[in-house]
Design an enzyme around this catalytic site. Sequence first.
Site, PDB file in Angstrom:
ATOM      1  N   SER A 195       0.587  -1.231  -0.065  1.00 21.13           N
ATOM      2  CA  SER A 195      -0.020   0.084   0.062  1.00 21.13           C
ATOM      3  C   SER A 195       0.934   1.080  -0.134  1.00 21.13           C
ATOM      4  O   SER A 195       1.742   1.875  -1.392  1.00 21.13           O
ATOM      5  CB  SER A 195      -1.106  -0.523   1.358  1.00 21.13           C
ATOM      6  OG  SER A 195      -2.150   0.766   1.255  1.00 21.13           O
ATOM      7  N   GLU A 320      -9.144  -4.372  -4.322  1.00 23.52           N
ATOM      8  CA  GLU A 320      -8.786  -4.117  -2.973  1.00 23.52           C
ATOM      9  C   GLU A 320      -9.079  -2.877  -2.125  1.00 23.52           C
ATOM     10  O   GLU A 320      -8.861  -3.294  -0.988  1.00 23.52           O
ATOM     11  CB  GLU A 320      -7.497  -2.664  -4.296  1.00 23.52           C
ATOM     12  CG  GLU A 320      -6.096  -3.337  -4.434  1.00 23.52           C
ATOM     13  CD  GLU A 320      -5.518  -3.067  -4.220  1.00 23.52           C
ATOM     14  OE1 GLU A 320      -5.394  -3.428  -2.575  1.00 23.52           O
ATOM     15  OE2 GLU A 320      -4.306  -3.771  -4.300  1.00 23.52           O
ATOM     16  N   HIS A 412      -7.781  -5.271   0.611  1.00 23.67           N
ATOM     17  CA  HIS A 412      -6.666  -5.001   0.012  1.00 23.67           C
ATOM     18  C   HIS A 412      -6.157  -5.510   2.003  1.00 23.67           C
ATOM     19  O   HIS A 412      -6.989  -5.882   2.197  1.00 23.67           O
ATOM     20  CB  HIS A 412      -6.994  -3.289   0.698  1.00 23.67           C
ATOM     21  CG  HIS A 412      -5.563  -1.967   0.462  1.00 23.67           C
ATOM     22  ND1 HIS A 412      -4.694  -2.219  -0.183  1.00 23.67           N
ATOM     23  CD2 HIS A 412      -5.097  -1.128   1.188  1.00 23.67           C
ATOM     24  CE1 HIS A 412      -4.418  -0.721  -0.149  1.00 23.67           C
ATOM     25  NE2 HIS A 412      -4.209  -1.055   0.970  1.00 23.67           N
TER      26      HIS A 412
END
Length: 493
Positions: A195, A320, A412
């Site tokens: 991320s 995500e 995610h």
Amino acid sequence: MTESPAYVEVQTRAGRVRGLWRDVAGSSVRSASFLGIPFAQAPVGELRFAAPRAVEPWPDVRDALEQGATAQRGDPGITLIPEPSVAGDSTLNVNVFTPAPGDTTAKLPVLVWIHGGGYVAGSPASPWYDGRAFNRDGVVTVSIGYRLGFDGFGHIDGAPSNRGVRDWLAGLEWVQQNITAFGGDPSRVTIAGQSAGGGAVLTLLGMPAAQHLFHGVYALSGALADVAPERARAFSAKMARELGVPATRDGFSSVSEEDVLAAQRKLSQLDLSSMGETVDEGLGLGPAVDGDLITRPTAQSLAQGVGADKPLVLGATDDEFSMAVQDQASKLRWIPLALLLRPFKLTSAVRRGYLAANRPVVARGHAAVLGRLITDKMFRTGVVRTARARGAAPTWVYRIAFRSTKFDAAVHCIDVPFFFDCLDGPVVDALTGPHPPQALADAIHAAAVAFVKTGDPGWTAWSAVPDSGVVFSAPPATQTEETGGFASVEALL
């Protein structure tokens, strides 16, 4: 009689540190952990908005048995990974996990992990980031703490820019100077992150000033910021108005950390009406194009050949940010798609092309489409742009299609416990659902180990055959080579 802990000591340039031996489950390997070793002085007082300053040496043995302080204060509730906050001022520290402490002849490859959290949250103290599985496989592992949010990345007149980036550089310099004492090889360093951490390592890959500090890059769901100068100044002005101080170093230094955090959170709140702007313009706090450390957006830098000598693996999960809108599915189903997607400023032709390329997602409903569009614009298009910008530079692409049985999506952060092979870690099943497949962890972790050791994760490189890559999914098709795995984002490029 209780057996005393098995301590182990290593000499660093600043002083001696004491760590702890642990057994690695399922193997005969022992791993040593050294936690909270400072690589710079505490960024408080006159150092609060300064570049990181070298740590003062210590005369005695320093215990490195507990996690050091973290820049994250409290739990902001925005990550899906257990990332505890640890109180204290000395937040610029590293954790080192090694199977060969003190063996300066071991020369093992090194993985340096930079945590995510949108550049405003996250913690190197996560139990998921424990490097014991990498140690089992002959890799020394390091995690780095850095300043977050406005303190780390806000534009402040009179203060050095990109202080969080400077923290990364200082941490990597520490690795270069000290990792040999922990059994690592400073000439075989791979930087990795997920991320914002994935964005961090891509940012470093595009920085000429960072090239001597690492030799390979593994970016999981990388979220680049590349904040434009005018946007950075505008956010700083809003912060100053909210806090009632001048937008200067003296002004912001006069305000407590708690008040700065409160203002930052207030000005950074997101909802569906503002999501389109954030997705198009990127995160408001993060590495900024400052004309000094970062002279141009990362993709431009990569296209001009910066970092071309370094192998890169990058990829994303299929969904995500689908979770961000899942709880609104019943409301979103009644909004026409053209209206629902209007904040993203897609032309009619782009919208039609995108929906046509994503028919399976459209069939799952409007919330799935919105979640996939946010995912594609923030993460998956970046994978393609970065791979294309690199040209012939060695680049491998993957995607994660394994769907959490809890969220029914490849959400995610779902790749992190597989990457670290820590499926027995705390609250993993809260993200993956019960009984996540060990075979998938074996495949994803093995690819990472292979890349750290050899510079090749084991599948066809995008740079050799454009649009090629691999998809990781549920068994039995745990790892499958594919072509065009990111074709569904083409309309957005």
